[in-house]
Scaffold this motif. Sequence first.
Motif: not given
Length: 202
Positions: A17-25, A27-32, A95-106
């Motif tokens: 979680s700490a790692v992905v939050e840093e990626f989020g900062k 500007g990287v789009h992520w989904v758990d 499906k939900e994960t793929v849809d979520h990742l497809a919305r990424a703008e990073s």
Amino acid sequence: MKPWVLGLTGGIGSGKSAVVEEFGKQGVHWVDVDHVARWVVEPGKPALAAIAERFGTTVLAPDGSLDRAVMRELVFQEPAQRKWLEELLHPLIRKETVDHLARAESAYAIMVSPLLVESGQYRQVDRVLVVDVPEVLQLERAVRRDQSSETQIRAILNAQASREDRLRHADDVLVNDRDLNWLKQEVERLHNFYLTLRGGQE
């Protein structure tokens, strides 16, 4: 251009979680995937109705949401029921994960999954980053965070892929055994490297 997908995994207490939050900062789009697994069974979703129809209302909490503890108990005892539940939920989660990742703008997006290796989800990503920590640190962190006993945590550790197995699938490894400042620098370094990749490969 469609973003490529980085799979991020690590054992319990590794600090995913700490790692992905840093990626989020950065500007990287992520989904758990764990969050997605909760979304697909929220009240009003077809999956929850199907579960209640099969198992009865005992699996529902007073507020109408899924009572996870009751559900776990039921499927834990009966492999056939677990199989039914997995066959219902896994395609929805995917499906939900793929849809979520497809919305990424990073330039790339991250799929976080504690069971990336065990579930075969690593086949859905272009590159794998493993957050790794020495087992003694893993135990210490997980016990502190979850207020669980060492025995419980060891049981979870044993159910997850072995460290060797995870590392065998890794393209990159982040050893998360220092402080947050160091972690920030490591994520920044990886992020800058990932921005140079096309489709996740060097």
